[in-house]
Design an enzyme around this catalytic site. Structure first.
Site, mmCIF file in Angstrom:
data_model
loop_
_atom_site.group_PDB
_atom_site.id
_atom_site.type_symbol
_atom_site.label_atom_id
_atom_site.label_comp_id
_atom_site.label_asym_id
_atom_site.label_seq_id
_atom_site.Cartn_x
_atom_site.Cartn_y
_atom_site.Cartn_z
ATOM 1 N N ASP A 51 -5.790 -20.737 6.834
ATOM 2 C CA ASP A 51 -6.477 -21.906 6.688
ATOM 3 C C ASP A 51 -5.239 -22.789 6.502
ATOM 4 O O ASP A 51 -4.001 -22.641 7.058
ATOM 5 C CB ASP A 51 -7.121 -22.166 5.190
ATOM 6 C CG ASP A 51 -6.128 -21.978 3.598
ATOM 7 O OD1 ASP A 51 -5.219 -22.085 3.968
ATOM 8 O OD2 ASP A 51 -6.830 -21.770 2.457
ATOM 9 N N CYS B 283 -3.187 -18.342 3.987
ATOM 10 C CA CYS B 283 -3.694 -19.469 2.883
ATOM 11 C C CYS B 283 -2.335 -19.865 2.300
ATOM 12 O O CYS B 283 -1.354 -19.370 2.731
ATOM 13 C CB CYS B 283 -5.028 -19.110 2.012
ATOM 14 S SG CYS B 283 -4.921 -17.781 1.396
ATOM 15 N N HIS C 129 -3.341 10.603 0.452
ATOM 16 C CA HIS C 129 -3.757 9.378 -0.099
ATOM 17 C C HIS C 129 -4.980 9.077 1.528
ATOM 18 O O HIS C 129 -6.150 7.873 0.960
ATOM 19 C CB HIS C 129 -2.618 8.188 1.045
ATOM 20 C CG HIS C 129 -1.616 8.468 0.283
ATOM 21 N ND1 HIS C 129 -1.530 8.138 -1.476
ATOM 22 C CD2 HIS C 129 -0.594 9.327 0.699
ATOM 23 C CE1 HIS C 129 -0.122 9.059 -2.188
ATOM 24 N NE2 HIS C 129 0.231 9.173 -0.646
ATOM 25 N N HIS D 161 0.365 4.416 1.631
ATOM 26 C CA HIS D 161 -0.639 5.016 0.940
ATOM 27 C C HIS D 161 -1.876 4.040 0.806
ATOM 28 O O HIS D 161 -3.096 5.322 0.570
ATOM 29 C CB HIS D 161 -0.049 4.584 -0.844
ATOM 30 C CG HIS D 161 1.374 5.132 -1.177
ATOM 31 N ND1 HIS D 161 1.702 5.838 -2.156
ATOM 32 C CD2 HIS D 161 1.570 6.475 0.095
ATOM 33 C CE1 HIS D 161 2.546 6.865 -2.154
ATOM 34 N NE2 HIS D 161 3.004 6.977 -0.914
#
Ligand code: RB5
Length: 144
Positions: A7, A64, A132, A97
């Site tokens: 943005d 952003c 994981h 992870h």
């Protein structure tokens, strides 16, 4: 292919990241914005994340002002694991992870020197898998 978007709070940093990724010989799909105008970050997060969800991009980067709005929007979308990172350790371990597929950065929080190092870590660090993967499967179950 890496998808990217921003943005108005992240335009300058996004442009620096686009140039950096291209300089590494990696293809970038820049979905804007391209000029400094006020936009709503969810309107950018959706098409960028869809590139990953549709298999058109391997990973994505959203910028952003803080990285937080983009990450909240991105994490509403199934299949997306987005993390806001401001340091090397978190960036490395969110790949190892969490198998993060979207990196969110704050253009008003970190400078381009640090940001480009985090981008490299995000792009280059593999997922560890194993235990994981079990945890990521449980996150995916939360989406259903
Ligand atoms: C825009 O002013 C700003 O709110 C946005 O870039 C982002 O920081 C939101 O999380």
């Amino acid at each position: 292919m890496i998808a990217i978007g921003c943005d108005h709070g992240g335009l300058e940093l996004k442009n620096a990241i686009v140039e950096h990724i291209k300089s590494r010989g990696i293809e970038v799909n820049d979905l804007g914005i391209y000029e400094n105008k006020s936009v709503d970050y969810p309107d950018i997060a959706l098409p960028v994340c869809n590139q990953v969800r549709e298999g058109k991009a391997e990973k994505a980067i959203l910028v952003c002002g803080t990285g937080i709005g983009m990450s909240i929007a991105a994490n509403k979308l199934s299949g997306i694991r987005a993390a806001v990172c401001t340091d090397h350790f978190s960036t490395k371990y969110t790949r190892l992870h969490n198998n993060t597929n979207v990196l969110c950065l704050g253009g008003r929080v970190i400078g381009p020197g640090l940001a480009l190092e985090l981008v490299d870590l995000f792009l280059d660090t593999p997922f560890e898998g194993g235990r994981h993967q079990t945890r990521i499967d449980k996150i995916a179950a939360l989406e259903r």
